[in-house]
Write a protein that holds these residues in place. Structure first.
Motif, PDB file in Angstrom:
ATOM      1  N   GLN A   7       0.874  -1.418  -0.101  1.00 41.12           N
ATOM      2  CA  GLN A   7      -0.168   0.078   0.153  1.00 41.12           C
ATOM      3  C   GLN A   7       0.780   1.209  -0.025  1.00 41.12           C
ATOM      4  O   GLN A   7       0.693   2.248  -0.486  1.00 41.12           O
ATOM      5  CB  GLN A   7      -0.877  -0.168   1.206  1.00 41.12           C
ATOM      6  N   ALA A  10       1.771   1.660  -3.563  1.00 39.23           N
ATOM      7  CA  ALA A  10       0.477   2.185  -4.077  1.00 39.23           C
ATOM      8  C   ALA A  10       0.295   3.655  -3.723  1.00 39.23           C
ATOM      9  O   ALA A  10       0.041   4.593  -4.846  1.00 39.23           O
ATOM     10  CB  ALA A  10      -0.684   1.287  -3.768  1.00 39.23           C
ATOM     11  N   SER A 130       6.659  -3.569 -18.774  1.00 42.92           N
ATOM     12  CA  SER A 130       5.636  -4.508 -18.228  1.00 42.92           C
ATOM     13  C   SER A 130       6.327  -5.644 -17.154  1.00 42.92           C
ATOM     14  O   SER A 130       7.404  -5.667 -17.319  1.00 42.92           O
ATOM     15  CB  SER A 130       4.977  -5.144 -19.332  1.00 42.92           C
ATOM     16  N   GLY A 131       5.262  -5.853 -16.406  1.00 41.85           N
ATOM     17  CA  GLY A 131       5.929  -6.587 -15.148  1.00 41.85           C
ATOM     18  C   GLY A 131       6.212  -5.856 -14.171  1.00 41.85           C
ATOM     19  O   GLY A 131       6.099  -4.681 -14.181  1.00 41.85           O
ATOM     20  N   HIS A 139       6.206  -6.108  -4.358  1.00 37.39           N
ATOM     21  CA  HIS A 139       6.383  -6.026  -5.756  1.00 37.39           C
ATOM     22  C   HIS A 139       6.125  -4.690  -6.625  1.00 37.39           C
ATOM     23  O   HIS A 139       5.040  -4.357  -6.067  1.00 37.39           O
ATOM     24  CB  HIS A 139       5.277  -7.049  -6.421  1.00 37.39           C
ATOM     25  N   PRO A 141       5.475  -2.392  -9.622  1.00 36.47           N
ATOM     26  CA  PRO A 141       5.306  -2.290 -11.061  1.00 36.47           C
ATOM     27  C   PRO A 141       6.245  -1.641 -11.843  1.00 36.47           C
ATOM     28  O   PRO A 141       6.294  -0.238 -11.375  1.00 36.47           O
ATOM     29  CB  PRO A 141       3.922  -1.960 -11.233  1.00 36.47           C
ATOM     30  N   ARG A 144       5.078   1.867 -12.849  1.00 38.62           N
ATOM     31  CA  ARG A 144       4.472   2.974 -11.836  1.00 38.62           C
ATOM     32  C   ARG A 144       6.086   3.444 -11.329  1.00 38.62           C
ATOM     33  O   ARG A 144       5.948   4.556 -11.046  1.00 38.62           O
ATOM     34  CB  ARG A 144       4.017   2.293 -10.624  1.00 38.62           C
ATOM     35  N   LEU A 213      -0.840   3.282 -17.672  1.00 41.10           N
ATOM     36  CA  LEU A 213      -1.547   2.948 -16.767  1.00 41.10           C
ATOM     37  C   LEU A 213      -3.059   2.739 -17.027  1.00 41.10           C
ATOM     38  O   LEU A 213      -3.849   2.059 -16.884  1.00 41.10           O
ATOM     39  CB  LEU A 213      -1.534   3.538 -15.389  1.00 41.10           C
TER      40      LEU A 213
ATOM     41  N   PHE B 228      -6.263   1.561 -10.092  1.00 36.03           N
ATOM     42  CA  PHE B 228      -6.599   0.082  -9.453  1.00 36.03           C
ATOM     43  C   PHE B 228      -5.451  -0.537  -8.645  1.00 36.03           C
ATOM     44  O   PHE B 228      -5.582  -1.584  -8.382  1.00 36.03           O
ATOM     45  CB  PHE B 228      -6.895  -0.496 -10.701  1.00 36.03           C
ATOM     46  N   SER B 229      -4.342   0.334  -8.401  1.00 34.93           N
ATOM     47  CA  SER B 229      -3.495  -0.483  -7.652  1.00 34.93           C
ATOM     48  C   SER B 229      -3.774  -1.036  -6.559  1.00 34.93           C
ATOM     49  O   SER B 229      -3.432  -2.110  -6.165  1.00 34.93           O
ATOM     50  CB  SER B 229      -2.227   0.691  -7.423  1.00 34.93           C
ATOM     51  N   ASN B 233      -3.950  -4.830  -5.536  1.00 34.85           N
ATOM     52  CA  ASN B 233      -3.094  -5.438  -4.507  1.00 34.85           C
ATOM     53  C   ASN B 233      -4.218  -6.168  -3.678  1.00 34.85           C
ATOM     54  O   ASN B 233      -3.655  -7.279  -3.012  1.00 34.85           O
ATOM     55  CB  ASN B 233      -2.785  -4.400  -3.588  1.00 34.85           C
ATOM     56  N   LYS B 236      -4.582  -9.538  -5.305  1.00 31.45           N
ATOM     57  CA  LYS B 236      -3.411 -10.276  -5.239  1.00 31.45           C
ATOM     58  C   LYS B 236      -3.169 -10.999  -3.911  1.00 31.45           C
ATOM     59  O   LYS B 236      -2.986 -12.284  -4.023  1.00 31.45           O
ATOM     60  CB  LYS B 236      -2.310  -9.576  -5.420  1.00 31.45           C
ATOM     61  N   LYS B 257      -4.283  -3.131 -17.147  1.00 34.37           N
ATOM     62  CA  LYS B 257      -2.818  -2.901 -17.256  1.00 34.37           C
ATOM     63  C   LYS B 257      -2.433  -3.030 -15.830  1.00 34.37           C
ATOM     64  O   LYS B 257      -1.291  -3.500 -15.977  1.00 34.37           O
ATOM     65  CB  LYS B 257      -3.044  -1.364 -17.791  1.00 34.37           C
ATOM     66  N   GLU B 258      -3.051  -2.678 -14.632  1.00 34.76           N
ATOM     67  CA  GLU B 258      -2.684  -2.880 -13.367  1.00 34.76           C
ATOM     68  C   GLU B 258      -2.390  -4.385 -13.099  1.00 34.76           C
ATOM     69  O   GLU B 258      -1.357  -4.609 -12.639  1.00 34.76           O
ATOM     70  CB  GLU B 258      -3.466  -2.252 -12.373  1.00 34.76           C
ATOM     71  N   ARG B 260      -1.831  -6.746 -15.214  1.00 32.45           N
ATOM     72  CA  ARG B 260      -0.754  -7.292 -15.780  1.00 32.45           C
ATOM     73  C   ARG B 260       0.668  -6.990 -15.085  1.00 32.45           C
ATOM     74  O   ARG B 260       1.538  -7.587 -14.842  1.00 32.45           O
ATOM     75  CB  ARG B 260      -0.842  -6.969 -17.275  1.00 32.45           C
ATOM     76  N   ASN B 261       0.604  -5.613 -14.912  1.00 33.54           N
ATOM     77  CA  ASN B 261       1.817  -5.014 -14.253  1.00 33.54           C
ATOM     78  C   ASN B 261       2.067  -5.651 -12.921  1.00 33.54           C
ATOM     79  O   ASN B 261       3.117  -5.625 -12.387  1.00 33.54           O
ATOM     80  CB  ASN B 261       1.749  -3.396 -14.122  1.00 33.54           C
ATOM     81  N   ALA B 262       0.965  -5.826 -12.203  1.00 31.41           N
ATOM     82  CA  ALA B 262       1.248  -6.615 -10.840  1.00 31.41           C
ATOM     83  C   ALA B 262       1.732  -7.890 -10.914  1.00 31.41           C
ATOM     84  O   ALA B 262       1.861  -8.697  -9.905  1.00 31.41           O
ATOM     85  CB  ALA B 262      -0.091  -6.566  -9.926  1.00 31.41           C
ATOM     86  N   GLY B 263       2.007  -8.473 -12.228  1.00 36.61           N
ATOM     87  CA  GLY B 263       2.237  -9.641 -12.212  1.00 36.61           C
ATOM     88  C   GLY B 263       1.416 -11.015 -12.336  1.00 36.61           C
ATOM     89  O   GLY B 263       1.513 -12.212 -12.184  1.00 36.61           O
TER      90      GLY B 263
END
Lengths: 294, 420
Positions: A7, A10, A130-131, A139, A141, A144, A213, B228-229, B233, B236, B257-258, B260-263
């Motif tokens: 968080q 985030a 990406s990833g 983790h 992103p 971000r 995003l 949407f982070s 979260n 996940k 997008k989020e 996918r970015n979050a794995g």
């Protein structure tokens, strides 16, 4: 513990997005006092710039890096055009500026619809964004992290310009005392135009970053304009550091509230906090002390 | 003017900005507007000549135009095809198009105009539930007919509306059946914060409760939400077997997008969406949704001569790059269903059509669909699809046979108490 870290990430990330969206506004609204409702559409223009460049240069990485300066240029030129044609005639009339620029924002949205079509367009993120990266136990992103660095670079660049360069000194001079600045030979017209160019250009950069995003569509700007104004008002008019603190503060608040409640309630709670804060400190976190009588 | 006063004026101006922003954001989602008082029950439909008027009422401007324009396109195609094959009961269709402007009150107003001043025999259109609810009293008051082509939350059956999209037991419940069959033991619900997702999730929770599926979480985002982070979260951290997505509009882009970015990926935690069709994939970005699941009754990739002809005719009329989607197909079918009803009734009168409606069927691009005369919905086959690398959706699973519509979920024991 895991949740706390994720968080935190985030919140900081949300803060950096708010900051990017609001930084240009901190200059045009904060320094010049112009309420530019079309600021959101300059963000949108930046996003579409990224889209167009990706059409020309297929490599997502190169086109993104190229889109950042070009987005700045596109946003900036649109800003200068708006300043020269309309806003210039309306300094000291904030409510008129508000309505006129709102009209401009609607026109720009429809223009985007006519040029690019009503459906959203897709801007691909480069593979290296990406990833994400695993930092310790959480983790992050990559997209971000990139936006956070971009926001930091934008703030650093802007501060550098304002603090050290002659242009920056002129801008600060005009903000603090327009009449006196004019008397000592500063062209306030040129300064206004340049300030608007930089402020709108920063919106363009924000637009490029946001393609990583969210959606790229005609109404992209409207999603950010209210939040951007909030950041500037809370941060205090006339100060970049206020916008920085306000952006990260609001981002962290939203992330914290959202984790313990829901997205809708968190938004309400953030609004309540802002209203209470402005009751106590109507001038925002920082304000410029000035001896100007005007 | 002192600096302080300037600042005060600026702040009050900012307050105006925000109010303006909120008002314009709220425009698309106004609910419960009622139509203008409809004057009489007697119709002015002119059946004497060799043409008959029908009305198309879609949003051609405003936020919903992006979706409703596609429905309008496929309705125009259907009208053209019906006319070139001899019309309905020997009469050529004369289309009157009106713009609902993404505004429920405008829908009600324009519906009233189509019925009482253009004297159309039936109206085709509407998309949001808010627009349908606004038009309902107009059609009931004037005893005219509306054909509504979009999947919706159920719990409605007006004698003056035919619902040619899916109700919940033809879309959401089959999706849950599919997930259960795949061995999914837990779900996370993500939706936009308005009536459809909240109603749908109520039903999903009742289903899960009865079928031993655990609901790991339930999150709503305001319409148009862009970050949407936190929600991702939570998704996940909860580690559910699958995500059930009832988000609407642009939020889907930010969400995927989020995600996918979050794995997260379809392999680890698939997302089943009920509002993403072929049209939307381009805007979300194929990379972000490839491999994810959708629940509909029609996909462009359906392999049948009827569908091949439909897709080919559509592309020939509107361009090779256009795609066909479920609501477009449901709208296309609605016009042919109305034609079949009128021909069975040998009349354009609302009461005659209503009497003739039961059992009328049409060999649609999605397969054979049949009208249920009691609740005015149609029996449709449910298809769970997967987004392919070609940006189209390919059916993974089918309910096999058309599912009888049950808008009030009366035939499901677990749904008791939901619908009152």
């Amino acid at each position: 513990m895991q949740a706390l870290y994720s968080q935190l990430v985030a919140g900081i990330s949300l803060g950096s997005i708010l900051l990017l969206a609001a930084l240009g506004l901190a200059l045009t609204f904060g320094q010049m006092g112009v309420i530019n409702m079309a600021h959101g559409e300059f963000i949108m223009a930046g996003s579409y710039t990224a889209f167009v460049i990706q059409k020309v240069i297929a490599d997502a990485g190169i086109s993104l890096l190229l889109a950042i300066p070009l987005g700045f240029l596109v946003g900036g030129l649109m800003g200068v055009l708006l300043e020269a044609t309309l806003i210039r005639r309306m300094y000291h009339r904030p409510l008129d500026t508000l309505l006129v620029t709102w009209g401009v924002s609607l026109i720009l949205q429809q223009a985007a619809r006519d040029i690019f079509g009503a459906p959203n367009v897709d801007v691909r993120a480069p593979s290296w964004l990406s990833g994400g990266i695993d930092v310790g136990i959480t983790h992050v992103p990559a997209a971000r992290l990139f936006i956070l660095m971009l926001a930091a670079a934008a703030v650093a660049g802007l501060s550098l310009v304002l603090k050290t360069m002659p242009l920056g000194r002129r801008i600060r001079g005009v903000v603090q005392n327009r009449d006196l600045a004019e008397t000592v030979g500063i062209s306030t017209r040129n300064t206004d135009r340049l300030t608007f160019f930089i402020g709108s250009g920063l919106a363009g950069i924000a637009g490029v970053a946001l393609t990583l995003l969210g959606s790229t569509g005609p109404t992209l700007g409207t999603s950010y304009i209210v939040d951007a104004f909030l950041v500037v008002v809370v941060g205090g008019i006339g100060q970049i550091k206020g916008a920085v603190i306000a952006a990260f503060g609001l981002g962290l608040l939203q992330a914290t509230f959202e984790y313990s409640t829901t997205a809708s309630i968190a938004k309400v709670m953030v609004f309540v906090v802002i209203v209470v804060f402005l009751q106590i400190r109507p001038q925002g976190i920082f304000s410029v002390r000035t001896r100007s009588l005007a | 003017m002192s600096m302080r006063r300037t600042r005060k004026r600026l702040l009050s101006a900012v307050a105006v900005v925000m109010v303006a922003g909120l008002v314009s954001a709220g425009c698309g989602s106004r609910v419960g507007a009622s139509g203008p008082g409809s004057s009489s029950g007697s119709s002015c439909v002119d059946t004497s000549g060799n043409s008959i008027k029908i009305g198309f009422l879609n949003s051609l401007s405003g936020t919903m135009a992006i979706s409703e324009k596609t429905v309008h396109d496929s309705l125009m195609l259907a009208a053209e095809q019906i006319n070139s094959s001899g019309g309905v009961l020997g009469k050529q269709l004369q289309v009157v198009s009106e713009d609902g402007a993404s505004e429920p009150t405008t829908f009600a107003e324009k519906a009233g105009k189509l019925i009482s001043s253009d004297c159309v025999a039936a109206v085709f259109g509407g998309w949001t539930s808010a627009s349908r609810k606004a038009m309902l009293p107009v059609f009931e008051g004037a005893n005219s007919l509306l054909f509504y082509p979009v999947q919706y939350e159920g719990l409605e059956a007006s004698p003056n509306i035919f619902y040619t999209g899916a109700t919940t037991n033809q879309q959401i419940i089959p999706a849950l059946d599919y997930l259960k069959q795949k061995g999914v033991k837990s779900l996370f619900l993500v939706g936009s914060d308005y009536v459809f997702p909240r109603t749908a999730n109520k039903e999903i929770k009742a289903y899960a409760n009865a079928n031993g599926i655990e609901i790991k979480g339930e999150e709503y985002a305001p319409l148009g939400y862009t970050d949407f982070s936190t929600i991702v979260n939570k998704v996940k951290a909860a580690g559910a077997g699958a995500v059930f997505n009832t988000l609407n509009g642009d939020s889907n882009v930010a969400f995927f997008k989020e995600y996918r970015n979050a794995g997260l990926s379809p392999a680890t935690m698939p997302v089943v969406s009920v509002s993403i069709a072929e049209e939307e994939i381009g805007g979300i970005g194929l990379d972000n949704v490839v491999g994810q699941l959708t629940a509909w009754n029609y996909y462009q990739t359906i392999d049948s001569p009827k569908n091949a002809a439909f897709v080919q005719a559509f592309k020939a009329k509107y361009g090779q790059r256009r795609v066909t989607s479920d609501p477009m197909e449901a709208a296309y079918a609605s016009l042919f269903l109305w034609k079949a009803m009128a021909e069975k009734a040998k009349s354009f009168k609302t009461d005659d059509i209503r009497k003739a409606a039961d059992g009328v069927s049409y060999d649609a691009p999605e397969g054979t669909v049949t009208v249920n005369g009691e609740n005015h919905h149609i029996a449709k086959t449910a298809l769970i699809g997967k987004v392919g690398p070609d940006a189209l959706i390919h059916a993974e699973w089918s309910s096999g046979a058309p599912i009888q519509p049950d808008p009030f979920l009366r035939t499901y024991n677990w749904a008791r108490g939901l619908t009152g």
